[in-house]
Design an enzyme around this catalytic site. Sequence first.
Site, short mmCIF file in Angstrom:
data_model
loop_
_atom_site.label_atom_id
_atom_site.label_comp_id
_atom_site.label_asym_id
_atom_site.label_seq_id
_atom_site.Cartn_x
_atom_site.Cartn_y
_atom_site.Cartn_z
N VAL A 127 14.34 142.50 55.27
CA VAL A 127 13.90 141.14 55.61
C VAL A 127 14.05 140.20 54.41
O VAL A 127 13.89 140.61 53.25
CB VAL A 127 12.44 141.10 56.12
CG1 VAL A 127 12.35 141.75 57.48
CG2 VAL A 127 11.50 141.72 55.11
N HIS A 128 14.38 138.96 54.69
CA HIS A 128 14.54 137.98 53.63
C HIS A 128 14.29 136.58 54.16
O HIS A 128 14.58 136.28 55.32
CB HIS A 128 15.94 138.07 53.01
CG HIS A 128 17.07 138.04 53.99
ND1 HIS A 128 17.43 139.15 54.74
CD2 HIS A 128 17.90 137.05 54.38
CE1 HIS A 128 18.45 138.84 55.52
NE2 HIS A 128 18.75 137.56 55.33
N LEU A 129 13.75 135.77 53.29
CA LEU A 129 13.41 134.38 53.62
C LEU A 129 14.48 133.46 53.03
O LEU A 129 14.72 133.48 51.82
CB LEU A 129 12.03 134.04 53.03
CG LEU A 129 11.59 132.58 53.06
CD1 LEU A 129 11.44 132.08 54.50
CD2 LEU A 129 10.26 132.42 52.31
#
Length: 161
Positions: free
Chosen positions: A121-123
């Site tokens: 996951v990454h923003l």
Amino acid sequence: MTKTLWAPWRLEYIKQAGEQTECVFCEEAAGNLAEGETLLVRMGAAAVAILNKYPYSSGHLMVAPRRHVGSLAELTDEEALEIHRLAVAAIGALDRVYGPGGFNLGWNLGHIAGAGIADHVHLHVVPRWSGDTNFMPVLADVKVLPEHLLETRDRLRAGWE
Ligand SMILES: [Zn+2]
């Protein structure tokens, strides 16, 4: 312009699909990449901020936990807090260095939502300029030169608080 706001994430997915073997976030988090190829802007205790190799706009960063986890629910409190703080710091650095007019922040969860690397996951932290299609006139034709990304990386490192 706004109607294609989130579409560029698809581009990242398309470009990386089929050529993605290693997980770029894990590679960056391990700190093993040479200075001439790393896009790491900030290494935190639990999370990292790196430049997107396929940016929607100049200075497009991604903030991710250092652990290879695929869902928001798996983030520890420490990771969630540091991701938030790195995103805030990234906005500060981008403001100081480039002075964009605004930002889009977002999570793309799952390939169907446009995530290029769905299992880590990454923003996304995306600086936006008024008329920023001028900045990258035709996204599909943009050749992102490594030198440019490394220069952006160095400028953001220097502008980080
Ligand atoms: Zn990973």
